[in-house]
Design a protein around this motif. Structure first.
Motif, PDB file in Angstrom:
ATOM      1  N   ASP A   1      -4.829 -17.676 -14.387  1.00  0.00           N
ATOM      2  CA  ASP A   1      -4.198 -17.711 -15.701  1.00  0.00           C
ATOM      3  C   ASP A   1      -2.850 -18.412 -15.578  1.00  0.00           C
ATOM      4  OD1 ASP A   1      -5.913 -15.642 -17.428  1.00  0.00           O
ATOM      5  OD2 ASP A   1      -5.645 -14.794 -15.429  1.00  0.00           O
ATOM      6  N   TYR A   2      -2.493 -19.210 -16.582  1.00  0.00           N
ATOM      7  CA  TYR A   2      -1.171 -19.832 -16.573  1.00  0.00           C
ATOM      8  C   TYR A   2      -0.697 -20.049 -18.004  1.00  0.00           C
ATOM      9  CZ  TYR A   2      -4.130 -24.105 -16.652  1.00  0.00           C
ATOM     10  OH  TYR A   2      -5.073 -25.061 -16.939  1.00  0.00           O
ATOM     11  N   GLY A   3       0.625 -19.827 -18.204  1.00  0.00           N
ATOM     12  CA  GLY A   3       1.195 -19.895 -19.540  1.00  0.00           C
ATOM     13  C   GLY A   3       2.358 -20.851 -19.624  1.00  0.00           C
ATOM     14  N   ALA A   4       3.224 -20.625 -20.627  1.00  0.00           N
ATOM     15  CA  ALA A   4       4.320 -21.552 -20.916  1.00  0.00           C
ATOM     16  C   ALA A   4       5.207 -21.786 -19.702  1.00  0.00           C
ATOM     17  CB  ALA A   4       5.156 -21.007 -22.071  1.00  0.00           C
ATOM     18  N   MET A   5       5.468 -23.067 -19.421  1.00  0.00           N
ATOM     19  CA  MET A   5       6.293 -23.527 -18.314  1.00  0.00           C
ATOM     20  C   MET A   5       5.743 -23.072 -16.966  1.00  0.00           C
ATOM     21  SD  MET A   5       8.156 -25.498 -19.896  1.00  0.00           S
ATOM     22  CE  MET A   5       9.278 -26.077 -18.623  1.00  0.00           C
ATOM     23  N   GLU A   6       4.415 -23.032 -16.881  1.00  0.00           N
ATOM     24  CA  GLU A   6       3.703 -22.886 -15.618  1.00  0.00           C
ATOM     25  C   GLU A   6       2.753 -24.065 -15.482  1.00  0.00           C
ATOM     26  OE1 GLU A   6       3.536 -18.142 -14.669  1.00  0.00           O
ATOM     27  OE2 GLU A   6       1.949 -18.964 -15.947  1.00  0.00           O
ATOM     28  N   CYS A   7       2.329 -24.332 -14.251  1.00  0.00           N
ATOM     29  CA  CYS A   7       1.446 -25.474 -14.032  1.00  0.00           C
ATOM     30  C   CYS A   7       0.281 -25.087 -13.125  1.00  0.00           C
ATOM     31  CB  CYS A   7       2.212 -26.653 -13.427  1.00  0.00           C
ATOM     32  SG  CYS A   7       2.942 -26.315 -11.802  1.00  0.00           S
ATOM     33  N   LEU A   8      -0.819 -25.762 -13.343  1.00  0.00           N
ATOM     34  CA  LEU A   8      -1.996 -25.652 -12.489  1.00  0.00           C
ATOM     35  C   LEU A   8      -2.037 -26.887 -11.601  1.00  0.00           C
ATOM     36  CD1 LEU A   8      -4.852 -24.141 -12.050  1.00  0.00           C
ATOM     37  CD2 LEU A   8      -5.746 -25.974 -13.512  1.00  0.00           C
ATOM     38  N   VAL A   9      -2.185 -26.694 -10.303  1.00  0.00           N
ATOM     39  CA  VAL A   9      -2.305 -27.805  -9.364  1.00  0.00           C
ATOM     40  C   VAL A   9      -3.722 -27.816  -8.812  1.00  0.00           C
ATOM     41  CG1 VAL A   9      -1.473 -28.823  -7.218  1.00  0.00           C
ATOM     42  CG2 VAL A   9       0.146 -27.702  -8.760  1.00  0.00           C
ATOM     43  N   VAL A  10      -4.407 -28.944  -8.979  1.00  0.00           N
ATOM     44  CA  VAL A  10      -5.771 -29.121  -8.480  1.00  0.00           C
ATOM     45  C   VAL A  10      -5.734 -30.200  -7.414  1.00  0.00           C
ATOM     46  CG1 VAL A  10      -8.161 -29.661  -9.091  1.00  0.00           C
ATOM     47  CG2 VAL A  10      -6.677 -28.545 -10.764  1.00  0.00           C
ATOM     48  N   SER A  11      -6.220 -29.889  -6.211  1.00  0.00           N
ATOM     49  CA  SER A  11      -6.118 -30.856  -5.119  1.00  0.00           C
ATOM     50  C   SER A  11      -7.459 -31.480  -4.720  1.00  0.00           C
ATOM     51  CB  SER A  11      -5.483 -30.194  -3.884  1.00  0.00           C
ATOM     52  OG  SER A  11      -6.196 -29.043  -3.484  1.00  0.00           O
ATOM     53  N   VAL A  12      -8.569 -30.986  -5.259  1.00  0.00           N
ATOM     54  CA  VAL A  12      -9.887 -31.568  -5.000  1.00  0.00           C
ATOM     55  C   VAL A  12     -10.629 -31.662  -6.324  1.00  0.00           C
ATOM     56  CG1 VAL A  12     -12.129 -31.226  -3.882  1.00  0.00           C
ATOM     57  CG2 VAL A  12     -10.047 -30.685  -2.637  1.00  0.00           C
ATOM     58  N   GLU A  13     -11.334 -32.776  -6.552  1.00  0.00           N
ATOM     59  CA  GLU A  13     -12.131 -32.911  -7.773  1.00  0.00           C
ATOM     60  C   GLU A  13     -13.119 -31.755  -7.850  1.00  0.00           C
ATOM     61  OE1 GLU A  13     -13.455 -36.713 -10.314  1.00  0.00           O
ATOM     62  OE2 GLU A  13     -14.094 -36.702  -8.222  1.00  0.00           O
TER      63      GLU A  13
END
Length: 344
Positions: free
Chosen positions: A105-117
């Motif tokens: 879960d992520y909300g305002a002023m948070e980020c999701l980092v994806v490193s593999v397709e």
């Protein structure tokens, strides 16, 4: 010319068109006055850009090919899609992502980092007409990230464990400032080829020198477990319609079959076979919705020998039969186009 948003690409709409009410959530708000000011500036700049493009909701492409903006006025059911290695920043609202057996879960002023397709299911969980969900996505350039990593006086130490290739972090002031400059850059497209590369190098610097640098650097390190698994993922993408043995994928990754299977599952929360199945179903969905390919033809094109097996697995994954899914998507696009014409 005004470019209207593409509703189908990043806005998770359930195949039957249903939406869900906004759930009660405690969102993370910026903790300091400086962070609050930066959050407000980001929100103002993104909202202004959206209105300049004609308003509405959906995916708003930008003159920067790897940089997109999303806005939604309502919470929505999950939608499965292919997530590229990228940074996904929530400016307002909240999202959740399901990949394999895991959820973040992520909300305002948070980020999701994806490193593999990665095939995953994204869902907007907090949005309304008065406070819409607003986010930006920025695709990674691994070659440039590697150059920045090599120039660091004190490069981060890669985290030893082989955990999931997806994580959530805070958007600090430095990273938010980079996002703001990218958004402001959109007003002067001629400046993009000159200024964009330097801002991206700064993005990578802050990510690599930040609290999650040990995770992010594994994306850029040659011969890391992530880099090796990425080779196998690339092979799966190129040959998803073929039967691929685990030994062949392990050979491409330069690992033993048992080690490859372990690292692949740890990074993606899926086995290679499950991963390939997701790729097949996503491509079949694209063929049916975008190219009007019928169910049987789509099934055979993506590697299924039985159309009935394909329909069963499609229904299990997307929650709806293939034919009904296509009809619903066409109806949704038609309704959205109608609303766009009326409000333009």
């Amino acid at each position: 010319m005004i470019r209207m948003p593409d509703l189908s690409r990043n806005l998770p709409i359930h195949p039957d068109g249903r939406t869900v009410p906004t759930e009660g959530r405690v969102l993370r708000w910026p903790g300091t006055r400086q962070e609050a000011r930066m959050s407000s500036s980001l929100l103002t700049a993104v909202s202004a850009y959206i209105e300049e493009q004609g308003g509405g909701e959906g995916l708003f492409p930008t003159p920067i090919e790897s940089f997109n903006i999303i806005r939604s006025f309502q919470a929505m059911m999950p939608m499965r899609a292919l997530y590229r290695p990228s940074l996904c920043v929530v400016i307002q609202g909240a999202k959740e992502i399901h990949f394999g057996e895991d959820r973040l879960d992520y909300g305002a002023m948070e980020c999701l980092v994806v490193s593999v397709e990665l095939p995953a299911s994204g869902r907007i969980v907090s949005a309304s007409p008065t406070e819409p969900y607003i986010g930006v996505t920025l695709d990674f350039d691994v070659a440039t990230m590697r150059e920045v990593l090599e120039q660091l006086d004190e490069p981060p130490m890669p985290v030893a464990n082989s955990g999931p290739c997806v994580f959530v972090g805070d958007v600090d002031e430095a990273l938010a400032d980079c996002m703001l400059r990218l958004i402001r850059m959109l007003a002067t497209p001629k400046a993009i080829p000159i200024l964009y590369p330097s801002v991206m190098r700064e993005v990578y610097y802050w990510l690599l020198s930040g609290p999650h640098g040990g995770e992010i650097c594994k994306l850029a390190l040659p011969e890391s477990n992530i880099e090796r698994v990425v080779r196998a993922v690339s092979m799966l993408h190129l040959n998803f319609a073929q039967t691929l043995r685990i030994e062949k994928l392990a050979e491409v990754a330069r690992m033993s079959p048992s080690s490859f299977h372990q690292h692949f599952k740890a990074l993606t929360s899926m086995t290679p076979l499950q991963f390939q199945k997701q790729l097949r179903l996503l491509e079949a969905r694209r063929l049916m919705v975008s190219e009007a390919v019928n169910v049987a033809e789509a099934a055979y094109k993506v590697g299924y020998e039985s159309a009935s097996q394909f329909s069963r697995e499609y229904s299990r994954t997307f929650g709806i039969a293939p034919k009904q899914d296509v009809l619903n998507q066409q109806r949704l696009y038609s309704e959205y186009a109608s609303r766009t014409v009326q409000t333009a």
